[in-house]
Design a protein around this motif. Structure first.
Motif, PDB file in Angstrom:
ATOM      1  N   UNK D   6      74.579   3.012  37.542  1.00 33.02           N
ATOM      2  CA  UNK D   6      75.055   2.429  36.315  1.00 33.02           C
ATOM      3  C   UNK D   6      74.287   1.941  35.410  1.00 33.02           C
ATOM      4  N   UNK D   8      73.513  -0.700  32.283  1.00 36.78           N
ATOM      5  CA  UNK D   8      74.062  -1.682  31.389  1.00 36.78           C
ATOM      6  C   UNK D   8      73.290  -1.967  30.108  1.00 36.78           C
ATOM      7  N   UNK D   9      74.313  -2.516  29.367  1.00 42.98           N
ATOM      8  CA  UNK D   9      73.699  -3.195  27.846  1.00 42.98           C
ATOM      9  C   UNK D   9      72.596  -2.054  27.221  1.00 42.98           C
ATOM     10  N   UNK D  10      71.481  -2.474  26.975  1.00 41.83           N
ATOM     11  CA  UNK D  10      70.560  -1.856  26.425  1.00 41.83           C
ATOM     12  C   UNK D  10      69.971  -0.535  27.010  1.00 41.83           C
ATOM     13  N   UNK D  13      71.293   2.555  25.916  1.00 45.98           N
ATOM     14  CA  UNK D  13      70.615   3.128  24.802  1.00 45.98           C
ATOM     15  C   UNK D  13      69.489   3.666  25.176  1.00 45.98           C
ATOM     16  N   UNK D  69      73.058  -0.672  40.452  1.00 48.57           N
ATOM     17  CA  UNK D  69      73.273  -1.077  38.947  1.00 48.57           C
ATOM     18  C   UNK D  69      71.971  -1.419  38.326  1.00 48.57           C
ATOM     19  N   UNK D  71      70.220  -3.630  35.524  1.00 45.79           N
ATOM     20  CA  UNK D  71      70.608  -4.714  34.775  1.00 45.79           C
ATOM     21  C   UNK D  71      69.372  -5.151  33.778  1.00 45.79           C
ATOM     22  N   UNK D  72      69.530  -5.058  32.497  1.00 45.72           N
ATOM     23  CA  UNK D  72      68.547  -5.518  31.459  1.00 45.72           C
ATOM     24  C   UNK D  72      68.879  -7.067  31.524  1.00 45.72           C
ATOM     25  N   UNK D  74      69.568 -10.986  30.964  1.00 42.43           N
ATOM     26  CA  UNK D  74      70.872 -11.463  30.703  1.00 42.43           C
ATOM     27  C   UNK D  74      70.919 -12.478  29.502  1.00 42.43           C
ATOM     28  N   UNK D  75      71.911 -12.187  28.954  1.00 38.55           N
ATOM     29  CA  UNK D  75      72.223 -12.899  27.513  1.00 38.55           C
ATOM     30  C   UNK D  75      73.749 -13.487  27.323  1.00 38.55           C
TER      31      UNK D  75
END
Lengths: 77, 146, 146, 77
Positions: D6, D8-10, D13, D69, D71-72, D74-75
């Protein structure tokens, strides 16, 4: 000159008064403090600050205010 | 920054709904990124076998508001704060109710964390406010801040 | 102390009335003397001439809740805390709205001040939450925490 | 063994995908990372963590999970 004296918090209980007017003259805040301790022996071992005209002042300051507040330890919050 | 002297005192406990209202007023201040709120709540301390039911607050309000104003101005010049709101109860506040509310806001979280504890400590130290702890049996003692 | 893993995520902004409700729930906990609350609010930052309108949050919620649980347990064992409540938004939160809510309570003020900034910083550092800053013109950029 | 990946986030894209299934085998997390960077050159200079079965893990760890996963940074907050 008259001075109006107000007692706050536990000092009201110690002196039995919430306020009074004094006609005596005092050169400094400290001399007022000594006068009050003689008059109200219950004040003797109490820690309190004295304000004149809404400003807390040192015992060495000349007493020239007309409104004097006796403030026991602060316990806000 | 120059601000007017505000009256920090409110009669009785500070309601949670008043706190919500105060938070809501900041939604239009879109430069704010962080809020930090301190709330003082009256504790049911047990002292010598007796339980505190409420605290009754009195104050020399003129001096308290003036000193609070100075604390506020000092914090605004020391920290990057967008807003600051301070309220303290007068009169009887029951255990479990809120008697003290300090609210600071800033674009970032650093200034709110750094300033809040300082402001709260200064207020407790320097404002002539007097708490009378009322016990269940109608007796009382004068609160001492640690 | 052992606590269950809680779900910190709520859909959309956190309403001030929800915060008031949470504060109100503590009135029966009369051993509490101090609350400290952190709120994160979405800023209308201007980046390259464009203004942020909202942030859209996504997360790996399983990991985020697990890591938050560990942060929570560590804070309970390190500090004398009575309660701790943590909420974070998912989905779109508009500028001026609240996306992050951390609430700690203790008998005394020392532990709430010491713990809150630590908990907030850890959550920002360690939870896989991703903010997408949405601009007025429908473009976006990925939020970077400082 | 299949693994479900999976993004995530950017990273969604960057790869144009929110998830996919891989049939390849990888000895470590790091070897999966290298495989993905070859497949999606856009990932090359990206900083991302990899979790397996809901636990963030190091590149040197053996890959034995079935849910992976990406994961880019964290923000949250």
């Amino acid at each position: 000159m008259e001075i109006r004296l107000r007692y706050f918090g536990q000092l009201q209980e110690a002196t039995g008064k919430s306020e009074e007017v004094l006609k005596e003259a005092f050169d400094t805040i400290g001399s007022l403090r000594n006068f009050l301790i003689q008059r109200y022996p219950q004040l003797k071992n109490r820690n309190f600050k004295i304000a004149q005209d809404n400003k807390i002042d040192m015992d060495s300051s000349p007493l020239n205010g007309s409104l004097i507040d006796l403030l026991p330890p602060f316990s806000g919050g | 920054m120059e601000h007017k002297i505000k009256n920090i005192f409110v009669e009785g406990a500070i309601a949670p709904s008043k706190i919500a209202e105060s938070i809501g007023h900041h939604q239009s201040k879109t430069e704010i990124g962080a809020h930090n709120i301190f709330l003082g709540q009256v504790r049911a301390d047990e002292i010598g076998g007796k339980k505190v039911n409420a605290i009754e607050y009195t104050a020399q309000t003129e001096i308290a508001n003036q000193v609070c104003h100075e604390i506020r101005e000092a914090a605004f010049s020391k920290y990057d704060l967008s807003c600051m709101h301070i309220y303290h109860s007068l009169g009887v506040v029951k255990t479990g109710e809120i008697c003290f509310f300090v609210f600071v806001s800033s674009p970032h979280r650093g200034p709110v964390f750094d300033s809040l504890s300082e402001i709260v400590n200064e207020i407790k130290d320097k404002l002539p406010i007097f708490g009378k702890e009322l016990f269940e049996d109608q007796s009382h003692q004068w609160k001492v801040n640690q």
